[in-house]
Scaffold this motif. Structure first.
Motif, PDB file in Angstrom:
ATOM      1  N   ALA A 243       0.826  -1.207   0.000  1.00  0.00           N
ATOM      2  CA  ALA A 243       0.000   0.000   0.000  1.00  0.00           C
ATOM      3  C   ALA A 243       0.863   1.261   0.000  1.00  0.00           C
ATOM      4  N   LEU A 244       1.952   1.247   0.762  1.00  0.00           N
ATOM      5  CA  LEU A 244       2.839   2.409   0.803  1.00  0.00           C
ATOM      6  C   LEU A 244       3.494   2.643  -0.549  1.00  0.00           C
ATOM      7  N   VAL A 245       3.938   1.572  -1.201  1.00  0.00           N
ATOM      8  CA  VAL A 245       4.555   1.702  -2.522  1.00  0.00           C
ATOM      9  C   VAL A 245       3.533   2.235  -3.526  1.00  0.00           C
ATOM     10  N   GLY A 246       2.342   1.684  -3.502  1.00  0.00           N
ATOM     11  CA  GLY A 246       1.304   2.135  -4.431  1.00  0.00           C
ATOM     12  C   GLY A 246       0.911   3.582  -4.210  1.00  0.00           C
ATOM     13  N   ALA A 247       0.738   3.959  -2.962  1.00  0.00           N
ATOM     14  CA  ALA A 247       0.376   5.341  -2.653  1.00  0.00           C
ATOM     15  C   ALA A 247       1.472   6.296  -3.087  1.00  0.00           C
ATOM     16  N   SER A 248       2.701   5.916  -2.847  1.00  0.00           N
ATOM     17  CA  SER A 248       3.827   6.778  -3.227  1.00  0.00           C
ATOM     18  C   SER A 248       3.842   7.022  -4.728  1.00  0.00           C
ATOM     19  N   GLY A 249       3.697   5.959  -5.480  1.00  0.00           N
ATOM     20  CA  GLY A 249       3.695   6.110  -6.938  1.00  0.00           C
ATOM     21  C   GLY A 249       2.557   6.974  -7.437  1.00  0.00           C
ATOM     22  N   GLU A 250       1.383   6.739  -6.907  1.00  0.00           N
ATOM     23  CA  GLU A 250       0.222   7.510  -7.353  1.00  0.00           C
ATOM     24  C   GLU A 250       0.347   8.995  -7.022  1.00  0.00           C
ATOM     25  N   VAL A 251       0.840   9.290  -5.851  1.00  0.00           N
ATOM     26  CA  VAL A 251       0.932  10.684  -5.414  1.00  0.00           C
ATOM     27  C   VAL A 251       2.046  11.425  -6.142  1.00  0.00           C
ATOM     28  N   LEU A 252       3.149  10.754  -6.382  1.00  0.00           N
ATOM     29  CA  LEU A 252       4.334  11.445  -6.906  1.00  0.00           C
ATOM     30  C   LEU A 252       4.413  11.507  -8.422  1.00  0.00           C
ATOM     31  N   VAL A 253       3.833  10.575  -9.131  1.00  0.00           N
ATOM     32  CA  VAL A 253       4.047  10.509 -10.568  1.00  0.00           C
ATOM     33  C   VAL A 253       3.553  11.760 -11.303  1.00  0.00           C
ATOM     34  N   GLY A 254       2.391  12.257 -10.983  1.00  0.00           N
ATOM     35  CA  GLY A 254       1.871  13.431 -11.686  1.00  0.00           C
ATOM     36  C   GLY A 254       2.503  14.735 -11.255  1.00  0.00           C
ATOM     37  N   PRO A 255       2.401  15.082  -9.990  1.00  0.00           N
ATOM     38  CA  PRO A 255       2.888  16.380  -9.537  1.00  0.00           C
ATOM     39  C   PRO A 255       4.392  16.585  -9.698  1.00  0.00           C
ATOM     40  N   LEU A 256       5.172  15.538  -9.651  1.00  0.00           N
ATOM     41  CA  LEU A 256       6.619  15.706  -9.745  1.00  0.00           C
ATOM     42  C   LEU A 256       7.165  15.446 -11.138  1.00  0.00           C
ATOM     43  N   ALA A 257       6.292  15.107 -12.071  1.00  0.00           N
ATOM     44  CA  ALA A 257       6.716  14.900 -13.454  1.00  0.00           C
ATOM     45  C   ALA A 257       7.081  16.244 -14.082  1.00  0.00           C
TER      46      ALA A 257
END
Length: 86
Positions: A25-39
């Motif tokens: 869950a932590l890995v999934g949440a991290s990816g979802e939160v970071l992929v858009g805003p930090l791209a």
């Protein structure tokens, strides 16, 4: 993450919980939160349509800390699922 969580359970700093599920869950949440805003911004679009990237990171850290049960609190009981949920 699972190994770190298991170490925390073993040394008593974290409550018993399913370390594999929480780690995933932590890995999934991290990816979802970071992929858009930090791209990197795409030419011709708003640089950051979702807001301040630092705020997203702060919210992610707070969420992750709440997701991991500390030894001072108990882990939520495992829900009993009815029927076949495969």
């Amino acid at each position: 993450f699972a190994a770190v969580l298991a170490d925390g359970v073993a040394d008593g700093s974290l409550a018993e919980h399913d370390v594999e599920v929480v780690a995933a869950a932590l890995v999934g949440a991290s990816g979802e939160v970071l992929v858009g805003p930090l791209a990197p911004p795409v030419a011709g679009t708003d640089a950051d349509p979702l807001g301040d990237p630092a705020a997203h990171v702060d919210a992610l850290v707070a969420t992750c800390l709440r997701a991991v049960p500390s030894a001072k609190t108990s882990a939520s009981p495992t829900p009993v699922l009815q029927g076949d949920h495969r």
